[in-house]
Design an enzyme around this catalytic site. Sequence first.
Site, PDB file in Angstrom:
ATOM      1  N   ASP A   1      40.403  39.472 -23.152  1.00  0.00           N
ATOM      2  CA  ASP A   1      40.630  40.911 -22.619  1.00  0.00           C
ATOM      3  C   ASP A   1      42.066  41.463 -23.125  1.00  0.00           C
ATOM      4  O   ASP A   1      42.683  40.424 -22.919  1.00  0.00           O
ATOM      5  CB  ASP A   1      39.911  41.604 -21.719  1.00  0.00           C
ATOM      6  CG  ASP A   1      40.525  42.829 -21.186  1.00  0.00           C
ATOM      7  OD1 ASP A   1      39.642  43.349 -21.984  1.00  0.00           O
ATOM      8  OD2 ASP A   1      40.327  43.666 -20.439  1.00  0.00           O
ATOM      9  N   SER A   2      42.044  42.480 -23.542  1.00  0.00           N
ATOM     10  CA  SER A   2      43.755  42.655 -23.673  1.00  0.00           C
ATOM     11  C   SER A   2      44.409  42.726 -22.065  1.00  0.00           C
ATOM     12  O   SER A   2      46.055  43.516 -21.816  1.00  0.00           O
ATOM     13  CB  SER A   2      43.708  44.502 -23.954  1.00  0.00           C
ATOM     14  OG  SER A   2      42.897  45.024 -22.727  1.00  0.00           O
TER      15      SER A   2
ATOM     16  N   CYS B   1      36.709  42.851 -24.212  1.00  0.00           N
ATOM     17  CA  CYS B   1      37.815  43.990 -24.665  1.00  0.00           C
ATOM     18  C   CYS B   1      36.616  45.276 -25.727  1.00  0.00           C
ATOM     19  O   CYS B   1      36.093  44.709 -26.373  1.00  0.00           O
ATOM     20  CB  CYS B   1      39.605  43.843 -24.942  1.00  0.00           C
ATOM     21  SG  CYS B   1      40.230  45.309 -25.548  1.00  0.00           S
TER      22      CYS B   1
ATOM     23  N   HIS C   1      37.498  47.663 -17.702  1.00  0.00           N
ATOM     24  CA  HIS C   1      38.310  47.936 -16.354  1.00  0.00           C
ATOM     25  C   HIS C   1      37.421  48.911 -15.589  1.00  0.00           C
ATOM     26  O   HIS C   1      37.199  48.725 -14.613  1.00  0.00           O
ATOM     27  CB  HIS C   1      39.159  48.800 -16.473  1.00  0.00           C
ATOM     28  CG  HIS C   1      40.559  47.731 -17.770  1.00  0.00           C
ATOM     29  ND1 HIS C   1      40.743  47.277 -18.713  1.00  0.00           N
ATOM     30  CD2 HIS C   1      41.757  47.789 -16.933  1.00  0.00           C
ATOM     31  CE1 HIS C   1      41.372  46.605 -18.160  1.00  0.00           C
ATOM     32  NE2 HIS C   1      42.937  46.760 -17.476  1.00  0.00           N
TER      33      HIS C   1
ATOM     34  N   GLU D   1      45.145  49.210 -13.943  1.00  0.00           N
ATOM     35  CA  GLU D   1      45.907  48.560 -14.417  1.00  0.00           C
ATOM     36  C   GLU D   1      47.025  47.828 -13.322  1.00  0.00           C
ATOM     37  O   GLU D   1      47.486  47.174 -12.672  1.00  0.00           O
ATOM     38  CB  GLU D   1      46.517  48.279 -15.396  1.00  0.00           C
ATOM     39  CG  GLU D   1      45.562  47.795 -16.341  1.00  0.00           C
ATOM     40  CD  GLU D   1      45.657  45.898 -16.741  1.00  0.00           C
ATOM     41  OE1 GLU D   1      46.160  45.483 -16.259  1.00  0.00           O
ATOM     42  OE2 GLU D   1      44.532  45.469 -16.615  1.00  0.00           O
TER      43      GLU D   1
ATOM     44  N   CYS E   1      34.003  50.414 -21.191  1.00  0.00           N
ATOM     45  CA  CYS E   1      35.551  49.616 -20.854  1.00  0.00           C
ATOM     46  C   CYS E   1      36.051  48.460 -19.566  1.00  0.00           C
ATOM     47  O   CYS E   1      35.183  48.550 -18.757  1.00  0.00           O
ATOM     48  CB  CYS E   1      37.246  51.221 -20.243  1.00  0.00           C
ATOM     49  SG  CYS E   1      38.366  50.169 -20.150  1.00  0.00           S
TER      50      CYS E   1
HETATM   51  N1  DGL Z   1      40.420  46.269 -22.053  1.00  0.00           N
HETATM   52  C1  DGL Z   1      40.136  47.492 -22.977  1.00  0.00           C
HETATM   53  C2  DGL Z   1      38.549  47.755 -23.039  1.00  0.00           C
HETATM   54  O1  DGL Z   1      38.027  47.349 -22.342  1.00  0.00           O
HETATM   55  C3  DGL Z   1      41.057  48.562 -22.001  1.00  0.00           C
HETATM   56  C4  DGL Z   1      42.064  48.560 -21.691  1.00  0.00           C
HETATM   57  C5  DGL Z   1      43.515  48.325 -22.933  1.00  0.00           C
HETATM   58  O2  DGL Z   1      43.073  49.667 -23.220  1.00  0.00           O
HETATM   59  O3  DGL Z   1      43.354  47.555 -23.640  1.00  0.00           O
HETATM   60  O4  DGL Z   1      38.672  48.873 -23.775  1.00  0.00           O
END
Ligand code: DGL
Length: 262
Positions: free
Chosen positions: A8-9, A71, A185, A155, A183
């Site tokens: 994930d990011s 992600c 999150h 976050e 997403c």
């Molecule tokens: N992990 C990203 C997603 O699921 C959200 C966070 C980001 O913008 O990097 O789209």
Amino acid sequence: MSKIGVFDSGLGGLVITTALIKALPQYDYLYLGDTAHLPYGDKTSGRILKYTLDSISYLIKQDCKLIIIACNTATSICLRYIQQKFIPSNAPDVKVLGVIIPTVEVALSSGEKKVGVIATQATINSHIYQTELQKINPNIDVIEQATPRLVPLIEQNNFKEMEDIIKQYLSQLRGVESLILGCTHYPLIKEYCRRQMPSVRVISQDELIGKKLKDYLNRHPEIEHCLTQRQSRKFCVTRKNIKSEQIATQLFANIQIEEIAF
Ligand code: DGL
């Protein structure tokens, strides 16, 4: 060891990892959150592709034989390229999966005609949810809403400001029968969304991903047989951050997060 890699990011993907571990505890997991480059959602496709390829390459080097891109932003921009070009020429024995198709399958399973999607700006700009939903059901009405203010608040563990902002975003989605939280999150705010939209089916990826991966591994024994089963777990980020580690601690007691550099 041949592990399952989860990418994930940031640390939002830990919610997805928790769900995977709950459904499939026997396997070895390596989590990578590219916190140094978070958020991906407001970056160009070129940047998102570069960061995602760096992260996937790291997971491959660490012996991950199955990689889940948790992600949504990275899935929407990069998955096709990774599956069709990158993996065949760099690591043909590795399988990379995303989160969007399993989510679309669940969204279409109840026959609703109007579906809302909330996601990052990059995911919404890609129109991947609309495209994939309408590929299977061309008559479905899809309303997409970018929700860029949510990830930074999540976050930062700032749930106080969240409810009003969610209310504003969801007011754009009147009339939808189901709502995709597109997403990593957003499973952390699913109860806020359910409170705002009590008659809407809120689809949260943490509630579907475990079962979907289990089904996938049952259908693909050749991949399942490659995975070792020692129940190891390792969590890495590209930059440590105290606030987001507080979230991680809520999800995994005693979690040790290692900072790595590529
Ligand atoms: N992990 C990203 C997603 O699921 C959200 C966070 C980001 O913008 O990097 O789209």
